[in-house]
Design an enzyme around this catalytic site. Structure first.
Site, mmCIF file in Angstrom:
data_model
loop_
_atom_site.group_PDB
_atom_site.id
_atom_site.type_symbol
_atom_site.label_atom_id
_atom_site.label_comp_id
_atom_site.label_asym_id
_atom_site.label_seq_id
_atom_site.Cartn_x
_atom_site.Cartn_y
_atom_site.Cartn_z
ATOM 1 N N TYR A 56 3.155 5.640 11.939
ATOM 2 C CA TYR A 56 3.463 4.245 12.261
ATOM 3 C C TYR A 56 4.396 3.524 11.301
ATOM 4 O O TYR A 56 4.762 2.390 11.539
ATOM 5 C CB TYR A 56 2.157 3.445 12.403
ATOM 6 N N HIS B 218 -3.769 4.585 4.359
ATOM 7 C CA HIS B 218 -4.872 3.618 4.345
ATOM 8 C C HIS B 218 -6.069 4.207 3.604
ATOM 9 O O HIS B 218 -6.633 3.596 2.705
ATOM 10 C CB HIS B 218 -5.251 3.243 5.773
ATOM 11 N N ARG C 253 0.871 -1.178 0.000
ATOM 12 C CA ARG C 253 0.000 0.000 0.000
ATOM 13 C C ARG C 253 0.909 1.229 0.000
ATOM 14 O O ARG C 253 1.466 1.586 1.030
ATOM 15 C CB ARG C 253 -0.863 -0.030 1.269
HETATM 16 C C1 LIG Z 1 -15.444 -5.454 10.956
HETATM 17 C C2 LIG Z 1 -14.571 -4.269 10.710
HETATM 18 N N1 LIG Z 1 -13.695 -3.900 11.659
HETATM 19 C C3 LIG Z 1 -12.926 -2.817 11.496
HETATM 20 C C4 LIG Z 1 -12.995 -2.089 10.356
HETATM 21 C C5 LIG Z 1 -12.142 -0.836 10.185
HETATM 22 N N2 LIG Z 1 -11.140 -1.040 9.139
HETATM 23 C C6 LIG Z 1 -11.358 -0.619 7.880
HETATM 24 S S1 LIG Z 1 -10.134 -1.057 6.868
HETATM 25 C C7 LIG Z 1 -9.268 -1.799 8.094
HETATM 26 C C8 LIG Z 1 -7.966 -2.459 7.790
HETATM 27 C C9 LIG Z 1 -8.084 -3.457 6.704
HETATM 28 O O1 LIG Z 1 -6.853 -4.003 6.395
HETATM 29 P P1 LIG Z 1 -6.667 -5.063 5.229
HETATM 30 O O2 LIG Z 1 -7.640 -6.160 5.386
HETATM 31 O O3 LIG Z 1 -5.244 -5.410 5.215
HETATM 32 O O4 LIG Z 1 -7.080 -4.273 3.906
HETATM 33 P P2 LIG Z 1 -6.416 -2.941 3.299
HETATM 34 O O5 LIG Z 1 -7.176 -1.784 3.850
HETATM 35 O O6 LIG Z 1 -4.986 -2.938 3.665
HETATM 36 O O7 LIG Z 1 -6.639 -3.031 1.827
HETATM 37 C C10 LIG Z 1 -9.951 -1.684 9.301
HETATM 38 C C11 LIG Z 1 -9.461 -2.174 10.600
HETATM 39 C C12 LIG Z 1 -13.940 -2.502 9.388
HETATM 40 N N3 LIG Z 1 -14.097 -1.823 8.241
HETATM 41 N N4 LIG Z 1 -14.699 -3.597 9.576
#
Ligand SMILES: Cc1ncc(C[n+]2csc(CCOP(=O)(O)OP(=O)(O)O)c2C)c(N)n1
Ligand SMILES: [Mg+2]
Lengths: 397, 323
Positions: free
Chosen positions: A305, A296, A292
């Site tokens: 971080y 985010h 990435r």
């Molecule tokens: C059930 C839930 N918990 C927390 C979140 C908040 N949240 C949104 S994106 C994210 C991180 C996701 O990481 P990853 O699966 O690695 O996908 P990326 O964003 O890196 O593409 C979090 C914790 C959410 N959307 N849904």
């Protein structure tokens, strides 16, 4: 073996010596390791791979230039969306910067009858499916919660609840099985499903349950995990102690790691997995090893971080740059082609911007629409109250 | 203490609890280095270490399930759910386990877990980031549900929530996180009590969390038109502070309940029933509710039309007075 026979412990419990407990790295090396399938290295040189060479060699120059065009246009779209957010036209944007090859490579491996289940970052897959990119902006602008008919291009709505869509994809694939659209040998009938999710998502119970259901049912679903090394502020090692692609093994189907910044490798590996699914061989877990490059989302501040040295390392692995080099050195594309794509990308940026700005705000009563199949008294009363209340302001004007 | 934001009031409250009791541990997504997406836990991992401020894997069911185990081992877990709409994967653990273990064990086991949830809308967010799901939890016996509305309460109520042996769902009004207020030296009454924030004689406004500020503004506006509104910050949704609610409504004879959640089966319905059953003869008008509509939380461009605001509160006050 009779009930009284006692097998040695190790075989009885299938002790797996593959992962020894000692191997817990501080910060796992981010080069993907020797098991990663790579067909194009960061320098843009073709790396031979006995299993996948044939597929890539079979691609026409036009198809290959098409991949390049996809990569550039989707990055341009993404850049425009980020700019629109900065200017207050979108409430939020989740950028795919750095993950273009993972999305285009896998998206282009799909057939029209296949079905994709995205997270909120799969703008490149949406593009490959033919979803109008402006429709992707609606939920980020706050004018709707979805914005397209999923069945039109077989591209489900974005799912924000982490991991949930992996189960939906699996259930959809179970439906495909029951429709008899697996293993018929008919190219236009046999159907695969692909579920996109992130490295962080692999921690969710839903994702493990999806792997269980898919394994038990031998469903035609490909689990496509874009390991971009981060889940907001949490690095991979907060989510897993073993490489993610190893996980499939415990669920009874193959896992594979592919260089997610190598569009050729992603295409080849995904195509093989989709072919297997369509022909009745069941699921595959693909870990696309990528990064990435941005925050985010536009709400995030990664300087809190992660160190910029890490980002620098990944800059050298840029998915577009290496592909461009390869197209150039192998004579598959010339400067005119690249200029044309650049021109097209500027046009795309301008039209996305203009169409975003002219996206109308919905009328307030839209919130009452489509909630139930039929209108019912509670909602009718509330809608009437809503209308009367707002009409009173109009009258007072 | 000087004026501070509601968010920092929680931070200082967490810090005080962690200093006082080494068994207090924090769990959540992105709460370490990042300090949480709202920075409520900022600096705490640096000061208390990774054993006490735990960046968990991305799994809410896992967070709550392990919090239960830690509580069984004598810890006092404070869990951060990143946004209201992400608590549902943990719903099973909260309602089936956390809420029931004390009763099932005949009181031998306690569940001193605090579940912090930033909630409510008004920040222009995408889906699942603006929900008000307090009624689900208030409907579950065995859980305390509390809501802070200002920096002072934020600072003290989080400490009270950590200290009680009951599990507490602790709601934080995210759109008020940056509102500043004075933090006094002592809490205003124990956990479970409401608080009259503004005295009045004509109509009682009952609110909690983000709507408290809206109601205070409405009372100010009404005052300029010669109407005297009393504002009660409920603070605790389960248990409800019956005495405070009835005391105020018996005085004014009129009540308007205000919350962001849909009015259908929301807290307002319970409060309206309570007042109607217990203070019927004091009422000059039916209890009125101002809240969200019975629809999914709308896209952000429509949220201003969904959320109660000063005008809608005053409109209800007019209707109440018209009886
Ligand atoms: C059930 C839930 N918990 C927390 C979140 C908040 N949240 C949104 S994106 C994210 C991180 C996701 O990481 P990853 O699966 O690695 O996908 P990326 O964003 O890196 O593409 C979090 C914790 C959410 N959307 N849904
Ligand atoms: Mg990730």
């Amino acid at each position: 073996m009779s009930d009284n026979d006692v097998a040695p412990l190790e075989t009885a419990f299938g002790v797996d010596h593959h992962v020894s407990r000692a191997e817990v790295p501080e910060r796992p090396a981010q080069d993907g390791g020797p098991d990663m399938v790579q067909l194009l290295n960061p320098e843009g040189e073709r790396v031979a791979h006995p299993e996948h060479d044939a597929v890539v060699d079979g691609l026409s120059d036009e198809e290959l230039r098409g991949f390049y065009r996809d990569l550039v246009l989707i990055r341009r779209f993404d850049t425009e969306a980020t700019a629109l957010q900065r200017q207050g036209e979108l409430g939020l944007w989740a950028s795919l910067l750095g993950q273009e090859a993972a999305q285009v490579g896998s998206g282009r491996a799909l057939r029209p009858q296949d079905y994709a289940f995205p997270t909120y970052r799969e703008h490149g897959v949406a593009w490959c499916r033919g979803v109008d990119p402006v429709n992707l902006l609606g939920m980020f602008r706050g004018v709707n919660h979805g914005g397209w008919d999923p069945n039109e291009k077989n591209f489900h709505l974005y799912t924000i609840i982490i991991g949930a869509q992996t189960l939906h994809a699996t259930g959809y694939a179970m439906g495909v099985q029951r429709d008899g659209n697996v293993g018929t040998g008919d190219e236009e009938r046999d159907t695969a499903v692909i579920a996109y999710f992130g490295d962080g998502a692999t921690s969710q119970g839903d994702v493990s349950e999806a792997l269980v259901f898919a394994g038990v049912n031998n469903s035609p679903v490909v689990f496509f995990c874009q390991n971009n090394q981060w889940a907001i502020s949490e690095p991979n090692e907060k989510q897993t102690r073993a490489p993610l692609w190893h996980r499939a093994r415990g669920f009874g189907f193959p896992g594979i790691r592919v260089d997610g910044n190598d569009v050729l490798a992603v295409y080849a590996v995904t195509k093989a997995a989709l072919d297997a699914a369509r022909s009745g061989q069941g699921p595959t877990f693909i870990e696309a090893f990528t990064y990435r490059m941005g925050a985010h989302t536009t709400s995030d501040d990664p300087s809190k971080y992660r160190v910029s040295a890490e980002v620098e390392v990944w800059k050298h692995r840029d998915p577009i740059e290496r592909f461009r080099r390869w197209l150039t050195t192998t004579g598959r594309a010339d400067p005119d082609f690249f200029d044309a794509v650049d021109g097209e990308s500027d046009e795309l940026g301008a039209s996305v911007r203009q169409r975003c700005l002219s996206m109308p705000d919905p009328d307030g009563t839209a919130m009452f629409d489509h909630v139930f199949a039929e209108r019912h008294p509670v909602m009718e009363r509330e809608r009437a109250e809503f209308e009367t209340y707002h009409a009173s302001f109009e009258a007072a004007r | 203490m000087a004026a501070t934001t509601l968010a920092k009031g929680i931070t200082s409250g967490l810090r005080a609890s962690m200093e006082k009791d080494p068994k207090v541990v924090l769990l959540g997504e992105d709460i370490g280095k990042l300090g949480g997406v709202f920075r409520v836990t900022e600096g705490l991992q640096k000061d208390f270490g990774e054993d006490r401020v735990i960046d968990t894997p991305l799994a809410e069911a896992g967070i709550l399930g392990t919090a239960i185990g830690m509580a069984l081992r004598g810890y006092r877990p404070v869990v951060e759910i990143q946004f209201d709409g992400f608590v549902y994967p943990a719903f099973d653990h909260i309602v089936s386990q956390v809420a029931k273990l004390r009763a099932r064990s005949l009181g031998y086991v306690t569940m001193p877990i605090v579940i912090r949830i930033p909630f409510g809308g008004g920040i222009g967010a995408v889906e699942h980031h603006s929900e008000s799901n307090e009624a689900y939890f208030a409907h579950t016996a065995g859980l305390r549900v509390v809501v802070c509305s200002n920096a002072h309460d934020a600072h003290w109520m989080i400490q009270q929530a950590i200290e009680t042996d009951d599990p507490v769902v602790f709601y934080e009004p995210k759109r008020r996180y940056w509102d500043k207020g004075e933090v006094g030296d002592v809490p205003d009454g124990p956990l479970g009590t409401a608080r009259v924030l503004r005295e009045g004689t004509d109509v009682t406004l009952l609110a909690y969390g983000p709507m408290v500020k809206t109601c205070l503004q409405a009372a100010q506006a009404a005052d300029e038109e010669g109407r005297s509104l009393e504002v009660v910050d409920l603070r605790s949704l389960s248990p409800l502070d019956d005495e405070a609610i009835l005391g105020s409504v018996e005085k004014t004879g009129r009540a308007v309940v205000v919350h962001e959640a849909s009015t259908f089966l929301g807290m307002g319905a319970e409060i309206s029933a309570l007042v109607t059953e217990r203070a019927f003869y004091h009422l000059e008008a039916p209890v009125l509710r101002v809240g969200g509509y019975n629809v999914p939380y709308p896209p952000s461009r429509l949220e201003e039309e969904f959320l109660p605001d000063l005008d809608r509160v005053l409109d209800a006050v007019d209707r109440s007075l018209a009886y």
